[in-house]
Enzyme design. Structure first.
Site, PDB file in Angstrom:
ATOM      1  CB  CYS A  87      -0.975  -0.029   1.171  1.00 54.75           C
ATOM      2  SG  CYS A  87      -2.326   1.157   0.998  1.00 54.75           S
ATOM      3  CG  HIS A  93      -2.880  -3.398   3.763  1.00 54.11           C
ATOM      4  ND1 HIS A  93      -1.778  -2.652   4.123  1.00 54.11           N
ATOM      5  CD2 HIS A  93      -3.792  -2.514   3.298  1.00 54.11           C
ATOM      6  CE1 HIS A  93      -2.028  -1.371   3.897  1.00 54.11           C
ATOM      7  NE2 HIS A  93      -3.239  -1.256   3.394  1.00 54.11           N
ATOM      8  CD  GLU A 151       0.221  -5.290   5.733  1.00 52.05           C
ATOM      9  OE1 GLU A 151       0.443  -5.921   4.673  1.00 52.05           O
ATOM     10  OE2 GLU A 151      -0.111  -4.089   5.742  1.00 52.05           O
TER      11      GLU A 151
END
Lengths: 318, 194
Positions: free
Chosen positions: B79, B173, B175
Site C-alpha cells: 500500500c 495488505h 500482513e
C-alpha cells in the site's frame, strides 16, 4: 496476527461483518477493512482542524489524518452552547484541501449525523463526547455503517462496550480542550491495567470479569488471550507538547489525537511537526528534546480540578 | 536466517514483523540508518505515504534508503509501501517524493476513499496460485509498469502486485490476513532462493 484474525472471526463470524470474502465479490465495510484502516494510522498524529488552511498545515506537518470540526474543544468550552456535527460544506472544503484521510465527529448516539457524515464520504467518524450527547442511554450501532468509527473510553469495560457496538478504533477520552494530559494519563493507565489483569486470569474467572467489566464475554476472553485490544488504541484529550505525545506512546498508545493543542499554540506548523516527530521517536529522549526546542507558546490550558462537573466531557458516554 | 527490517516511521509495523517471523525470517522494527543498513532486506509497511515521506526526509533517511534500494537491497512495500517503491507517483501531495526502485507509475488513493475500501479474493502469481485474500484500504494501483516489471496480480484490470528483481510491492495488505505466501516470497527473495 493469526490470533487477532481468529478472534475476529470468533466475535463476528457468521455475520456479514467478519466472514471470509467470497471469491470475486468486493466487500466494503467489513470488520477487517474498518479495523485495518486504523492499523494504517498507527504511529501517527491526527489533528483537529477548523479550516482548509489549517488542514493544509496539518498535512504539511506530517499528520496521518485530520479531524474536521467547526470549533476545537477549547473553543467549545469557552463558548458553550450545544456542540453538533459540523456543516457538510465545511467538511467538504477540508476533504478538498488535503489528500490524507479526513475524520469528523458526530454526537454520541446521533445516528442521523453519522449517516450524513458517511454520505459526505468522511474516512472515519468519531462518536465524540466533545460534542453534546444526543442520547443518554445508547451509542450509535456502528455495525450498521460502512464507514468506520472511533470512540472514546476511560477504562477497559467502556472500550469493550464500544467495540461490541462496532467501534473499529478506540481512543482515550482524556479531558479535551484543557491542554492538560492528566485525564488521558489516567485513562491510558486504566486501560493498560485492565488488559494486564485479564491476561493474568485463569479461564474460569473470565466470566465474572466480563460481568464486572459490563462487557461481552467473547471480547473479554479475546483480550485475555491476545493481551491487547482487538482494535487500535490511540490517545486523546489534553495533548499539547511533543513530550505529552511521547509519554502517551510510552504508556501504550499506538498513536495520538491532538485537538486544541496545535492551533491554540503560538506556532502551529512548527508544533505540529514536532509532535509528529516525537510520536515516531517517542522512545528516544534526544529526539524529543531536539524537537521540543523553540516551539513558542503552548496553549494555556486548564486545571481540571477547577472545572465544574458539567464541564467534564470524559463523563459523557457510558 | 535472514534479518529483515520493517521501516518503523509510521504505519502497521507490528503486523509485518509478525508475518515475516511466521514466514521464516528474523524481523525487527528499524528507524535509524545503521539499523536499516544492518538488515538483509527492508519492508515498508502500510501507513500514510505523505507521513512516511516527510519523516524519512526530516530524519535524513530518504536519500540513503533510495541508494540502498538502488544498490540492490531487497525491499517489499504494501500500500503506502508500494507508493514509496514507485519511480513515479500520481496524485501525491505537493512535492511528495519516494524511495523509488520499481519502474512503475503508481496512483495514490486510486481505489477511492475509506468508504470504498474493500476485501476480495484475488488471483496472484505467488506460491500455490490459490485465491489470495486481499484487503484494499484507500489503496493505490499501478497505472503503468515498465518492461522489467513482472505483474503478479490484477484486480478489475488494475495492476495490484508487482516484482522487479529483488523488489516486491502490493497495493493490498497481505500482513492483515493469515495467508503468508507474499511474505514467504519476500523471505525467499532476501535469501536469494527466488
Amino acid at each position: 496476527m493469526s490470533a487477532d484474525n481468529d478472534a475476529m472471526a470468533m466475535t463476528h463470524g457468521g455475520t456479514a461483518q467478519g466472514g471470509t470474502a467470497q471469491e470475486g465479490t468486493a466487500r466494503t465495510g467489513t470488520a477487517r477493512v474498518k479495523r485495518g484502516m486504523a492499523e494504517m494510522l498507527k504511529g501517527g498524529v491526527i489533528m483537529d482542524v477548523v479550516t482548509p488552511e489549517q488542514a493544509k498545515i496539518a498535512e504539511d506537518a506530517g499528520a496521518v489524518a485530520v479531524m474536521a470540526l467547526e470549533r476545537v474543544p477549547a473553543d467549545i468550552r469557552a463558548q458553550g452552547g450545544v456542540a453538533r456535527m459540523s456543516d457538510p460544506d465545511m467538511i467538504d472544503s477540508i476533504i478538498g484541501a488535503v489528500s490524507i484521510p479526513v475524520m469528523a465527529k458526530c454526537r454520541i448516539g446521533h445516528f442521523a449525523e453519522a449517516q450524513v457524515l458517511q454520505a459526505i464520504g468522511v474516512d472515519y467518524i468519531d462518536e465524540s463526547e466533545v460534542l453534546t450527547p444526543a442520547d443518554e442511554a445508547h451509542h450509535v450501532d456502528k455495525w450498521a455503517f460502512t464507514v468506520p468509527f472511533v470512540c472514546g473510553a476511560t477504562n477497559l469495560g467502556e472500550a469493550l462496550r464500544r467495540i461490541a457496538e462496532g467501534a473499529a478504533m478506540i481512543r482515550s477520552k482524556g479531558e479535551a480542550g484543557t491542554g492538560n494530559v492528566v485525564e488521558a494519563t489516567r485513562h491510558m493507565r486504566s486501560l493498560a491495567q485492565g488488559i494486564r489483569r485479564l491476561a493474568g486470569l485463569p479461564p474460569e474467572e473470565l466470566f465474572t470479569a466480563a460481568k464486572e467489566l459490563q462487557a461481552p464475554y467473547d471480547l473479554v476472553a479475546e483480550v485475555a488471550r491476545a493481551g491487547k485490544l482487538p482494535v487500535v488504541l490511540f490517545t486523546a484529550g489534553g495533548i499539547a507538547t511533543p513530550a505529552d505525545a511521547a509519554m502517551m506512546m510510552q504508556l501504550g498508545a499506538e498513536g495520538v489525537f491532538v485537538g486544541s493543542g496545535i492551533f491554540k499554540s503560538g506556532d502551529p506548523a512548527r508544533r505540529a511537526a514536532a509532535i509528529v516527530k516525537a510520536t515516531t521517536f517517542h522512545d528516544d529522549p534526544d529526539v524529543v528534546a531536539k524537537v521540543s526546542r523553540g516551539l513558542g507558546e503552548a496553549m494555556v490550558g486548564i486545571n481540571i480540578d477547577t472545572l465544574p462537573d458539567s464541564q467534564h466531557y470524559a463523563g459523557r458516554g457510558w | 536466517m535472514p534479518v529483515i527490517g520493517v521501516l518503523a516511521l509510521q504505519g502497521n509495523v507490528r503486523e509485518h514483523v509478525q508475518a515475516l517471523e511466521a514466514a521464516g525470517a528474523t524481523a525487527r522494527p528499524v528507524r535509524r540508518l545503521p539499523e536499516i543498513e544492518a538488515a538483509d532486506g527492508l519492508v515498508i509497511p502500510g501507513g500514510e505515504s505523505t507521513t512516511l515521506w516527510r519523516l524519512a526526509d526530516a530524519f535524513e533517511l530518504l536519500d540513503p534508503i533510495r541508494k540502498l534500494i538502488a544498490g540492490g537491497m531487497p525491499a517489499f512495500g504494501s500500500c503506502a509501501g508500494m507508493i514509496m517503491l514507485a519511480d513515479r507517483l500520481l496524485d501525491g501531495a505537493g512535492g511528495q517524493r519516494t524511495f523509488g526502485g520499481i519502474d512503475m507509475t503508481v496512483r495514490r488513493n486510486a481505489f477511492g476513499r475509506q468508504v470504498d475500501s474493500f476485501e476480495r479474493q484475488v488471483t496472484l502469481d505467488v506460491g500455490s496460485g490459490e485465491p489470495f485474500p486481499a484487503v484494499f484500504i484507500r489503496a493505490p494501483w499501478v497505472e503503468q509498469a515498465g518492461p522489467g516489471v513482472v505483474v503478479l496480480g490484477t484486480d478489475g484490470g488494475r495492476i495490484i502486485a508487482v516484482r522487479q528483481c529483488a523488489l516486491l510491492a502490493t497495493a493490498f495488505h497481505p500482513e492483515l490476513t493469515p495467508d503468508r505466501r507474499v511474505h514467504e516470497l519476500f523471505v525467499s527473495i532476501v535469501k536469494g532462493t527466488s
